[in-house]
Design an enzyme around this catalytic site. Sequence first.
Site, PDB file in Angstrom:
ATOM      1  N   GLY A 208       0.836  -1.207   0.000  1.00  0.00           N
ATOM      2  CA  GLY A 208       0.000   0.000   0.000  1.00  0.00           C
ATOM      3  C   GLY A 208       0.862   1.245   0.000  1.00  0.00           C
ATOM      4  N   ASN A 209       0.273   2.387   0.307  1.00  0.00           N
ATOM      5  CA  ASN A 209       1.056   3.620   0.445  1.00  0.00           C
ATOM      6  C   ASN A 209       0.386   4.529   1.473  1.00  0.00           C
ATOM      7  OD1 ASN A 209      -0.798   5.546  -0.997  1.00  0.00           O
ATOM      8  ND2 ASN A 209      -0.424   4.079  -2.660  1.00  0.00           N
ATOM      9  N   HIS A 210       1.033   5.653   1.767  1.00  0.00           N
ATOM     10  CA  HIS A 210       0.576   6.500   2.888  1.00  0.00           C
ATOM     11  C   HIS A 210      -0.540   7.465   2.531  1.00  0.00           C
ATOM     12  CE1 HIS A 210       3.460   5.086   5.723  1.00  0.00           C
ATOM     13  NE2 HIS A 210       4.486   5.398   4.944  1.00  0.00           N
TER      14      HIS A 210
END
Length: 399
Positions: A208-210
């Site tokens: 995923g990512n932030h």
Amino acid sequence: MLTGKNILLGITGGIAAYKIALLVRLLKKAGANVKVVMTPAAKEFITPLTLSVLSENPVYSKFSENQTGKWNNHVELGMWADLFVIAPATANTLAKMVNGICDNFLLATYLSSKCPVFIAPAMDLDMYKHPSTKKNLDTLQTFGHTIIDAQEGELASGLFGKGRMEESELIFEKINDHFQTSKRLSGKKVLITAGPTYEQIDPVRFIGNHSSGKMGIALAEQALKLGADVTLVLGPSDIEVNDSINVINILSAQEMYEAVHKYVAESNIIIMAAAVADYTPKEVSQSKIKKKTDSLEIELVPTKDILKSVGAIKKDHQILVGFALETDDEQANAKKKLESKNLDFIVLNSLKDEKAGFGFETNKISIIDKNNNIKDYELKTKTKVAQDIFDKIISLSNI
Ligand code: CTP
């Protein structure tokens, strides 16, 4: 023009108060519902009876009416208003508004209201020029209020200069414009992507990512305010979204691609603010991957570039906006994306800017359009950034 709009007029103690009778007439003629709230001093300049007859409503200036024992609910009045216009606004009232002082019914109503506020100051020229008045007007602007600047002319003191309240006809026009532009995108369909994507590795893990989804959600809410019909394709995000937005929750880049393509053809404006994974595991393990060896390799394959795929089929009447989050050669990279993805403009944010980007409430952007116009903006809340982005969209000729 203003049919059904609830306009609350706040009158404070200045000679220009007598001009408000005409404003009430104009608003009533245009179909607005008008209620008036006055400070005690304002009653020295115009009678509540005049305003009550013209507005066809009681006029409020106290928390309680002596004869009836009934109390006036400032919170209810604040909630009732679609727009609160304080005119004339004296130096005294401006100073109290800035400081949250609440020693009369008008100020209590002001503090309770959630609607946009217009302020038309009026005072003698030296009071208007005074640094404290200037500072107060600037502060009120930072609260998001609209200042209807005083005009030059002959003043009640006999002096000539800036301090006259704007004429009622022009205040009326500004009110009218506000309600017109506030629905500038009515009848338009807006499609927005937001948030991260999660690319499944096995039943419990993902890449995923932030991204929080804040920027895209702020855009969706701004589009809704402007009267558009809004669809938001949203990756995993904890943020609550207004019920009037059509939210399509997705997890992976592939799901986002499919959801977007269901809505592209019917959309007038498409903004892709999502942080989409560029790669996804080639195979998703059906059972949890166990810790067996010293290293683990997961083969990744590219995801579909959703923005590029929309750029390839975009029609002339559609506006397509992309985002670029860059760390190096920001402008050059953003320009390349603008061209290769066939965008009308690209919103660039650099990770080098403090307090901008992932997770923050604020963002600092530049907009580069297809005619190579570049505009750098200040660090702002994401809500304000969303307003800037829609101002740019509205300025494009094909909307
Ligand atoms: N985007 C998309 N689909 C992808 C990747 C990106 O729709 N698979 C969109 C993003 O929503 C954003 C824009 O493309 O509006 C640019 O995203 P970014 O990740 O900065 O650019 P990439 O094209 O992926 O290039 P790179 O990661 O190499 O910088």
